[in-house]
Design a protein around this motif. Structure first.
Motif, mmCIF file in Angstrom:
data_model
loop_
_atom_site.group_PDB
_atom_site.id
_atom_site.type_symbol
_atom_site.label_atom_id
_atom_site.label_comp_id
_atom_site.label_asym_id
_atom_site.label_seq_id
_atom_site.Cartn_x
_atom_site.Cartn_y
_atom_site.Cartn_z
ATOM 1 N N GLY A 149 -5.551 3.893 -0.785
ATOM 2 C CA GLY A 149 -6.155 3.676 0.523
ATOM 3 C C GLY A 149 -6.788 4.932 1.079
ATOM 4 O O GLY A 149 -7.006 5.919 0.362
ATOM 5 N N ASP A 170 -14.109 9.830 6.025
ATOM 6 C CA ASP A 170 -13.211 8.962 5.255
ATOM 7 C C ASP A 170 -12.699 9.739 4.061
ATOM 8 O O ASP A 170 -13.496 10.275 3.272
ATOM 9 N N TRP A 216 0.188 4.873 1.762
ATOM 10 C CA TRP A 216 0.458 3.896 2.831
ATOM 11 C C TRP A 216 1.181 2.679 2.286
ATOM 12 O O TRP A 216 0.935 2.263 1.158
ATOM 13 N N SER A 275 -1.801 -2.110 6.714
ATOM 14 C CA SER A 275 -3.147 -2.664 6.521
ATOM 15 C C SER A 275 -3.011 -4.024 5.827
ATOM 16 O O SER A 275 -3.409 -4.198 4.680
ATOM 17 N N GLY A 292 -6.048 -5.393 4.162
ATOM 18 C CA GLY A 292 -6.862 -4.452 3.391
ATOM 19 C C GLY A 292 -7.938 -3.749 4.190
ATOM 20 O O GLY A 292 -8.766 -3.039 3.622
ATOM 21 N N VAL A 293 -7.944 -3.971 5.518
ATOM 22 C CA VAL A 293 -8.935 -3.293 6.372
ATOM 23 C C VAL A 293 -8.176 -2.537 7.469
ATOM 24 O O VAL A 293 -6.969 -2.689 7.607
ATOM 25 N N TYR A 294 -8.906 -1.751 8.237
ATOM 26 C CA TYR A 294 -8.266 -1.043 9.352
ATOM 27 C C TYR A 294 -7.954 -2.057 10.448
ATOM 28 O O TYR A 294 -8.846 -2.712 10.977
ATOM 29 N N ALA A 295 -6.686 -2.191 10.757
ATOM 30 C CA ALA A 295 -6.227 -3.166 11.741
ATOM 31 C C ALA A 295 -5.367 -2.425 12.766
ATOM 32 O O ALA A 295 -4.172 -2.219 12.546
ATOM 33 N N ARG A 334 -6.269 6.210 11.420
ATOM 34 C CA ARG A 334 -7.061 5.000 11.170
ATOM 35 C C ARG A 334 -6.964 4.545 9.701
ATOM 36 O O ARG A 334 -7.975 4.458 8.987
ATOM 37 N N ARG A 365 -6.392 2.505 6.111
ATOM 38 C CA ARG A 365 -6.646 1.203 5.505
ATOM 39 C C ARG A 365 -6.331 1.300 4.013
ATOM 40 O O ARG A 365 -6.472 2.363 3.408
#
Ligand SMILES: [Zn+2]
Length: 273
Positions: A15, A36, A57, A62, A65-68, A85, A87
């Motif tokens: 990630g 990133d 992580w 996540s 699989g995305v930034y949540a 942030r 992911r």
């Protein structure tokens, strides 16, 4: 020292983080500019067993699989959630990548935690079944300090039975503190203070060559080539000293690779020594 059969190091990317540029590469504080960066863990196939270095992580941070942000804030305080942030794409947590290699957490002989920041210990939740977990006593000791208790949420590491070791005086490293893990110089844990007090880098050595895993003493090879002291750290003077040591090591003819945990120029690969 020569281990027949060799040592294999798998560089895993588990990630990403999206950090303020200054945190990684120093320079002026421009909060809007972020970079990133990958979050690495390393699987070492060593004659003494399977060793995982750091854990990346966990999936809970996540879930899709995305930034949540909501998911991250369930695990990290808001300021850390906003800072990292994180992911992790599907299949990319350390646990998921090991599973794809048919390795379960209980197959791991040792997990080495270079330091206790969340991007290095979050995955412990899924991997704590390993036979042994190990970190530096100096890293645990300094968690008493407020700055670290704010940086390193205790719930991420305190519930797990992590053994500790003491560094010993050594000719190796910026602080001349190191620990020869197996007594044969094949894996040496070298104190590289600055980012945290107790953090270690690893020197993995065999057949006259070595790989250096710098953890967060640098954020990329640019850090030591251009002496870019990261803005994220506890002691900038010690960070600079650790960077100088990395630069010196990276220039040695027997250095096969010198790898920073969050280097965007690094790609997942396998190195054989
Ligand atoms: Zn990190």
């Amino acid at each position: 020292m020569s281990i027949s059969g060799g040592i294999k190091i798998h560089v895993l990317h588990c990630g990403c983080v999206s950090l303020p540029r200054r945190a990684a590469f120093g320079g002026p504080a421009l909060p809007a500019r972020r970079v990133d960066l990958p979050v690495s863990a390393y699987l070492i196939e060593h004659p003494q067993g399977l060793i995982l270095v750091d854990t990346g992580w966990s999936r809970e941070i996540s879930p899709r699989g995305v930034y949540a942000p909501e998911a991250v804030r369930r695990v990290l305080p808001r300021r850390l959630a906003d800072f990292y942030r994180p992911r992790v794409a599907p299949g990319q947590t350390a646990c998921e990548q090991l599973e794809a290699m048919d390795i379960s957490p209980t197959d791991l002989d040792l997990i080495l935690l270079t330091h206790l920041d969340p991007d290095h210990v979050s995955g412990l939740k899924e991997l704590s079944g390993a036979k042994r977990l190990l970190m530096a006593e100096e890293e645990r000791w300094w968690t008493a300090r407020t700055v670290y208790s704010l940086r390193q949420p205790r719930a991420m590491w305190e519930p797990y039975p992590i053994d500790t070791f003491w560094y010993k005086g050594s000719p190796i490293g910026p602080n001349r503190w190191a620990r020869d893990l197996f007594g044969d110089e094949s894996v040496t844990l070298v104190n590289v203070p600055g980012h945290t007090e107790g953090m270690f880098a690893l020197i993995i050595k065999n057949r006259g060559r070595f790989v250096l895993l710098s953890s967060d003493a640098a954020f990329s090879s640019r850090s030591w080539r251009e002496m870019l002291v990261p803005g994220f750290g506890f002691n900038p003077k010690a960070q600079e000293k650790s960077l100088l040591w990395l630069r010196e090591q990276s220039r040695l003819p027997d250095c096969a690779a010198c790898i920073a945990n969050h280097d965007p120029a690094e790609k997942p690969r396998v190195i054989e020594l």
